[in-house]
Enzyme design. Sequence first.
Site, PDB file in Angstrom:
ATOM      1  N   ASN A   9     -15.555   2.961   5.553  1.00  0.00           N
ATOM      2  CA  ASN A   9     -14.229   3.530   5.333  1.00  0.00           C
ATOM      3  C   ASN A   9     -13.697   2.913   4.047  1.00  0.00           C
ATOM      4  O   ASN A   9     -13.313   1.747   4.026  1.00  0.00           O
ATOM      5  CB  ASN A   9     -13.311   3.187   6.523  1.00  0.00           C
ATOM      6  CG  ASN A   9     -11.865   3.610   6.269  1.00  0.00           C
ATOM      7  OD1 ASN A   9     -11.575   4.325   5.303  1.00  0.00           O
ATOM      8  ND2 ASN A   9     -10.963   3.172   7.134  1.00  0.00           N
ATOM      9  N   LYS A  11     -11.036   3.607   2.520  1.00  0.00           N
ATOM     10  CA  LYS A  11      -9.566   3.577   2.451  1.00  0.00           C
ATOM     11  C   LYS A  11      -9.118   4.107   1.082  1.00  0.00           C
ATOM     12  O   LYS A  11      -9.697   5.079   0.606  1.00  0.00           O
ATOM     13  CB  LYS A  11      -9.077   2.155   2.740  1.00  0.00           C
ATOM     14  CG  LYS A  11      -9.666   1.623   4.059  1.00  0.00           C
ATOM     15  CD  LYS A  11      -9.064   0.354   4.556  1.00  0.00           C
ATOM     16  CE  LYS A  11      -9.715  -0.026   5.884  1.00  0.00           C
ATOM     17  NZ  LYS A  11      -9.134  -1.215   6.514  1.00  0.00           N
ATOM     18  N   HIS A  96      -6.559   6.138  12.472  1.00  0.00           N
ATOM     19  CA  HIS A  96      -6.770   4.763  12.013  1.00  0.00           C
ATOM     20  C   HIS A  96      -5.457   3.984  12.144  1.00  0.00           C
ATOM     21  O   HIS A  96      -4.379   4.541  11.951  1.00  0.00           O
ATOM     22  CB  HIS A  96      -7.248   4.767  10.554  1.00  0.00           C
ATOM     23  CG  HIS A  96      -7.740   3.427  10.123  1.00  0.00           C
ATOM     24  ND1 HIS A  96      -6.885   2.421   9.731  1.00  0.00           N
ATOM     25  CD2 HIS A  96      -8.992   2.911  10.056  1.00  0.00           C
ATOM     26  CE1 HIS A  96      -7.606   1.351   9.432  1.00  0.00           C
ATOM     27  NE2 HIS A  96      -8.878   1.614   9.612  1.00  0.00           N
ATOM     28  N   GLU A  98      -4.017   2.020  10.259  1.00  0.00           N
ATOM     29  CA  GLU A  98      -3.152   2.049   9.071  1.00  0.00           C
ATOM     30  C   GLU A  98      -2.331   3.336   9.025  1.00  0.00           C
ATOM     31  O   GLU A  98      -1.194   3.342   8.546  1.00  0.00           O
ATOM     32  CB  GLU A  98      -4.010   1.865   7.803  1.00  0.00           C
ATOM     33  CG  GLU A  98      -4.496   0.427   7.689  1.00  0.00           C
ATOM     34  CD  GLU A  98      -5.835   0.249   7.002  1.00  0.00           C
ATOM     35  OE1 GLU A  98      -6.314   1.177   6.323  1.00  0.00           O
ATOM     36  OE2 GLU A  98      -6.420  -0.848   7.157  1.00  0.00           O
ATOM     37  N   GLU A 165     -11.193  -0.742  16.983  1.00  0.00           N
ATOM     38  CA  GLU A 165     -10.820  -1.584  15.847  1.00  0.00           C
ATOM     39  C   GLU A 165      -9.590  -2.421  16.212  1.00  0.00           C
ATOM     40  O   GLU A 165      -8.446  -1.964  16.025  1.00  0.00           O
ATOM     41  CB  GLU A 165     -10.480  -0.722  14.630  1.00  0.00           C
ATOM     42  CG  GLU A 165     -11.628   0.100  14.100  1.00  0.00           C
ATOM     43  CD  GLU A 165     -11.487   0.378  12.615  1.00  0.00           C
ATOM     44  OE1 GLU A 165     -12.441   0.098  11.897  1.00  0.00           O
ATOM     45  OE2 GLU A 165     -10.425   0.839  12.172  1.00  0.00           O
ATOM     46  N   GLY A 171      -9.527  -6.481   8.029  1.00  0.00           N
ATOM     47  CA  GLY A 171      -9.216  -7.047   6.720  1.00  0.00           C
ATOM     48  C   GLY A 171      -8.826  -8.516   6.749  1.00  0.00           C
ATOM     49  O   GLY A 171      -8.304  -9.042   5.770  1.00  0.00           O
ATOM     50  N   SER A 204     -13.577  -6.452  10.105  1.00  0.00           N
ATOM     51  CA  SER A 204     -14.289  -7.556   9.436  1.00  0.00           C
ATOM     52  C   SER A 204     -15.786  -7.594   9.756  1.00  0.00           C
ATOM     53  O   SER A 204     -16.358  -8.670   9.928  1.00  0.00           O
ATOM     54  CB  SER A 204     -13.625  -8.907   9.770  1.00  0.00           C
ATOM     55  OG  SER A 204     -12.307  -8.929   9.262  1.00  0.00           O
ATOM     56  N   GLY A 226     -13.796  -3.283   3.986  1.00  0.00           N
ATOM     57  CA  GLY A 226     -14.075  -4.044   2.757  1.00  0.00           C
ATOM     58  C   GLY A 226     -15.549  -4.162   2.400  1.00  0.00           C
ATOM     59  O   GLY A 226     -15.921  -3.981   1.231  1.00  0.00           O
TER      60      GLY A 226
END
Length: 243
Positions: A9, A11, A96, A98, A165, A171, A204, A226
Amino acid sequence: MRKIVIAGNWKMFKTQVESKEFLQGFLPTLEDTPSNREVVLCVPFTDLSILSNSLHGSRIQLGAQNIHWEKSGAYTGEISGAMLQEIGIRYVIVGHSERRQYFGETDETVNLRLKAAQNYGLTPILCVGETKQQRDAGETESLITTQVKTALVGVDQNNLVIAYEPIWAIGTGDTCEAKEANRVIGLIRSLLTNSNVSIQYGGSVKPDNVDEIMAQPEIDGALVGGASLEPASFARIVNYKVN
Ligand code: 13P
């Protein structure tokens, strides 16, 4: 049979130029990747079209990061299923944390988006997960149960991926312990009518913890933020080792 799905992902990262650079480094690393692992890149809308052209015939599938439930209309900033379908997109992330946290996504809008994705032949990746506060208050199980049950009303479980998640692990470098992720994913599976739905862990995931995560019996893949931005690290994740 449960499918293994490893998805990046991105983002809101990578311009078109940067996404093509990524591919140059990443594609050669897939030569020895076992064929039963589905490799997916969920990229910004502006990268979808260009990557769709470059990836035609490759084993990487493309995913979007959102989809609206209406066919078309006055919904500034949204994207429709037909727009994604037209350029060969196969997956779409829905719900998600976010989007829930910063853009007002609710279990009800998540439900609408899941159904829209399926109507256009896309496989939605439904994200669920608790905050640190909810975990500390002992609310993880009830929260996840509500998120899954509300989101899945009227949704076809034959064309679905779920990602667990935990928000506190996203993150932060603070991965959920593999056994605990396995336990929650087992709980999610117990809520489903189709026990063959692939359920990923996300939060992570890195080259140095992916082998342990993927060794867990309930975990069918990873949703990677990430560490999916750099070819070598995402390659190590996709090529995780089995003991
Ligand atoms: P990180 O891998 O950066 O923790 O992000 C996880 C995530 O949100 C994937 O959707």
